[in-house]
Design a protein around this motif. Structure first.
Motif, PDB file in Angstrom:
ATOM      1  N   PHE A   1      33.143  35.649  34.223  1.00  0.00           N
ATOM      2  CA  PHE A   1      33.541  35.722  35.779  1.00  0.00           C
ATOM      3  C   PHE A   1      34.008  36.983  35.945  1.00  0.00           C
ATOM      4  O   PHE A   1      34.262  37.933  35.236  1.00  0.00           O
ATOM      5  CB  PHE A   1      34.819  34.628  35.640  1.00  0.00           C
ATOM      6  N   ALA A   2      33.726  37.238  37.429  1.00  0.00           N
ATOM      7  CA  ALA A   2      34.253  38.619  37.901  1.00  0.00           C
ATOM      8  C   ALA A   2      35.471  38.603  38.607  1.00  0.00           C
ATOM      9  O   ALA A   2      35.855  37.562  39.461  1.00  0.00           O
ATOM     10  CB  ALA A   2      33.028  38.707  39.010  1.00  0.00           C
ATOM     11  N   ALA A   3      36.246  39.563  38.179  1.00  0.00           N
ATOM     12  CA  ALA A   3      37.568  39.362  38.698  1.00  0.00           C
ATOM     13  C   ALA A   3      38.094  40.890  38.973  1.00  0.00           C
ATOM     14  O   ALA A   3      37.872  41.462  37.982  1.00  0.00           O
ATOM     15  CB  ALA A   3      38.569  38.598  37.729  1.00  0.00           C
ATOM     16  N   ALA A   4      38.926  41.236  39.618  1.00  0.00           N
ATOM     17  CA  ALA A   4      39.694  42.361  39.806  1.00  0.00           C
ATOM     18  C   ALA A   4      40.904  42.101  39.223  1.00  0.00           C
ATOM     19  O   ALA A   4      41.594  41.114  39.233  1.00  0.00           O
ATOM     20  CB  ALA A   4      39.766  42.714  41.219  1.00  0.00           C
TER      21      ALA A   4
ATOM     22  N   SER B   1      51.779  49.324  35.234  1.00  0.00           N
ATOM     23  CA  SER B   1      52.539  50.130  34.486  1.00  0.00           C
ATOM     24  C   SER B   1      52.014  51.805  34.778  1.00  0.00           C
ATOM     25  O   SER B   1      50.894  51.816  34.614  1.00  0.00           O
ATOM     26  CB  SER B   1      52.194  49.951  32.986  1.00  0.00           C
ATOM     27  N   ASP B   2      52.908  52.431  34.633  1.00  0.00           N
ATOM     28  CA  ASP B   2      52.410  53.970  34.676  1.00  0.00           C
ATOM     29  C   ASP B   2      51.744  54.403  33.516  1.00  0.00           C
ATOM     30  O   ASP B   2      50.906  55.236  33.573  1.00  0.00           O
ATOM     31  CB  ASP B   2      53.721  55.017  34.987  1.00  0.00           C
ATOM     32  N   GLN B   3      51.874  53.744  32.364  1.00  0.00           N
ATOM     33  CA  GLN B   3      51.343  54.116  31.235  1.00  0.00           C
ATOM     34  C   GLN B   3      49.823  53.673  31.109  1.00  0.00           C
ATOM     35  O   GLN B   3      48.985  54.004  30.358  1.00  0.00           O
ATOM     36  CB  GLN B   3      51.898  53.451  29.989  1.00  0.00           C
ATOM     37  N   ALA B   4      49.381  52.730  32.269  1.00  0.00           N
ATOM     38  CA  ALA B   4      48.054  52.274  32.079  1.00  0.00           C
ATOM     39  C   ALA B   4      46.965  53.355  32.725  1.00  0.00           C
ATOM     40  O   ALA B   4      45.736  52.887  32.803  1.00  0.00           O
ATOM     41  CB  ALA B   4      47.876  51.122  33.021  1.00  0.00           C
ATOM     42  N   GLY B   5      47.335  54.543  33.156  1.00  0.00           N
ATOM     43  CA  GLY B   5      46.453  55.468  33.668  1.00  0.00           C
ATOM     44  C   GLY B   5      45.631  54.992  34.819  1.00  0.00           C
ATOM     45  O   GLY B   5      46.422  54.297  36.003  1.00  0.00           O
ATOM     46  N   LYS B   6      44.512  55.167  34.864  1.00  0.00           N
ATOM     47  CA  LYS B   6      43.302  54.818  35.917  1.00  0.00           C
ATOM     48  C   LYS B   6      43.706  53.130  36.277  1.00  0.00           C
ATOM     49  O   LYS B   6      43.282  52.526  37.199  1.00  0.00           O
ATOM     50  CB  LYS B   6      42.095  55.106  35.861  1.00  0.00           C
ATOM     51  N   CYS B   7      44.041  52.414  35.200  1.00  0.00           N
ATOM     52  CA  CYS B   7      43.952  51.048  35.217  1.00  0.00           C
ATOM     53  C   CYS B   7      45.181  50.295  36.086  1.00  0.00           C
ATOM     54  O   CYS B   7      45.411  49.249  36.377  1.00  0.00           O
ATOM     55  CB  CYS B   7      43.977  50.317  34.057  1.00  0.00           C
ATOM     56  N   ARG B   8      46.137  51.310  36.544  1.00  0.00           N
ATOM     57  CA  ARG B   8      47.362  50.958  37.399  1.00  0.00           C
ATOM     58  C   ARG B   8      46.452  50.556  38.555  1.00  0.00           C
ATOM     59  O   ARG B   8      47.274  49.891  39.606  1.00  0.00           O
ATOM     60  CB  ARG B   8      48.198  52.164  37.812  1.00  0.00           C
ATOM     61  N   TYR B   9      45.526  50.875  39.111  1.00  0.00           N
ATOM     62  CA  TYR B   9      44.819  50.909  40.364  1.00  0.00           C
ATOM     63  C   TYR B   9      43.861  49.562  40.401  1.00  0.00           C
ATOM     64  O   TYR B   9      43.151  49.306  39.392  1.00  0.00           O
ATOM     65  CB  TYR B   9      44.026  52.296  41.138  1.00  0.00           C
ATOM     66  N   VAL B  10      43.659  49.027  41.618  1.00  0.00           N
ATOM     67  CA  VAL B  10      42.693  47.720  41.637  1.00  0.00           C
ATOM     68  C   VAL B  10      41.473  48.157  41.041  1.00  0.00           C
ATOM     69  O   VAL B  10      40.938  49.372  41.823  1.00  0.00           O
ATOM     70  CB  VAL B  10      42.781  47.053  42.986  1.00  0.00           C
ATOM     71  N   HIS B  11      40.998  47.429  40.353  1.00  0.00           N
ATOM     72  CA  HIS B  11      39.245  47.829  39.882  1.00  0.00           C
ATOM     73  C   HIS B  11      38.974  46.218  39.459  1.00  0.00           C
ATOM     74  O   HIS B  11      39.765  45.382  39.043  1.00  0.00           O
ATOM     75  CB  HIS B  11      39.417  48.749  38.786  1.00  0.00           C
ATOM     76  N   GLY B  12      37.564  46.288  39.133  1.00  0.00           N
ATOM     77  CA  GLY B  12      37.225  45.116  38.598  1.00  0.00           C
ATOM     78  C   GLY B  12      36.191  44.978  37.224  1.00  0.00           C
ATOM     79  O   GLY B  12      35.697  46.114  37.015  1.00  0.00           O
ATOM     80  N   HIS B  13      36.046  43.744  37.005  1.00  0.00           N
ATOM     81  CA  HIS B  13      35.267  43.681  35.598  1.00  0.00           C
ATOM     82  C   HIS B  13      34.450  42.467  35.759  1.00  0.00           C
ATOM     83  O   HIS B  13      34.899  41.224  36.290  1.00  0.00           O
ATOM     84  CB  HIS B  13      36.063  43.614  34.294  1.00  0.00           C
ATOM     85  N   THR B  14      33.099  42.218  34.934  1.00  0.00           N
ATOM     86  CA  THR B  14      32.512  41.022  35.014  1.00  0.00           C
ATOM     87  C   THR B  14      33.078  40.791  33.558  1.00  0.00           C
ATOM     88  O   THR B  14      32.801  41.550  32.386  1.00  0.00           O
ATOM     89  CB  THR B  14      31.024  41.170  34.916  1.00  0.00           C
ATOM     90  N   TYR B  15      33.907  39.903  33.182  1.00  0.00           N
ATOM     91  CA  TYR B  15      34.426  39.358  31.799  1.00  0.00           C
ATOM     92  C   TYR B  15      33.673  38.437  31.420  1.00  0.00           C
ATOM     93  O   TYR B  15      33.044  37.514  31.884  1.00  0.00           O
ATOM     94  CB  TYR B  15      35.843  38.590  31.969  1.00  0.00           C
ATOM     95  N   PHE B  16      33.151  38.584  30.078  1.00  0.00           N
ATOM     96  CA  PHE B  16      32.618  37.710  29.240  1.00  0.00           C
ATOM     97  C   PHE B  16      33.495  36.794  28.240  1.00  0.00           C
ATOM     98  O   PHE B  16      34.274  37.583  27.639  1.00  0.00           O
ATOM     99  CB  PHE B  16      31.330  38.136  28.554  1.00  0.00           C
TER     100      PHE B  16
END
Length: 148
Positions: free
Chosen positions: A23-26, A31-46
């Motif tokens: 599934f593709a999801a954003a 958390s401030d500790q998440a670095g760049k992952c604090r911002y909306v981004h997406g993945h194709t999860y398997f």
């Protein structure tokens, strides 16, 4: 088609069913500790969901593959995970990290399995977020026994 070898977990059940899907999801990690992952981004999860049990239903299924796809793919595909009610921006155990998402998938699947008369168990969820990063979640056996 995914052709992958997944970690195997030992279990005492006669049947083991595995369902692969993607599934593709954003998402974002609040958390401030998440670095760049604090911002909306997406993945194709398997994902791979492993269900085990000793009995089949009246159709000869341990669980219907279509039900597993509906529970996860149809719910999360082309969404922002943070918007789903199972995730939370306050409780770190409910942030949409790969770890928590794998656990939540197991919880959603098990909630459905608990409605089935043959009492199958979700024994593993494998969730790949990127080509080089994945999580394996296995509900504790003590938890599984308490849920019966």
């Amino acid at each position: 088609m995914m052709q992958q070898i997944y970690p195997v977990t030992a279990h005492p059940y006669a049947y083991e069913l595995n369902k692969d899907f993607h599934f593709a999801a954003a998402h974002y990690i609040p958390s401030d500790q998440a670095g760049k992952c604090r911002y909306v981004h997406g993945h194709t999860y398997f994902a791979n969901v492993t269900v085990a049990g000793d009995a089949l239903d009246e159709s000869g299924f341990l669980v219907n593959f279509a039900d597993l796809k509906r529970l996860i793919h149809d719910r999360f595909d082309h969404t922002t995970l943070n918007d789903d009610e199972v995730f939370d921006d306050v409780d770190p155990h409910r942030f949409p990290t790969t770890e928590a998402t794998a656990r939540i998938i197991a919880e959603l699947v098990q909630a459905h399995l608990d409605t089935l008369p043959q009492h199958p168990r979700c024994i593993q969820v494998y969730l790949r977020e990127t080509p080089s990063s994945y999580v394996v979640y296995r509900p504790r056996q003590a938890d599984a026994g308490a849920q019966r």
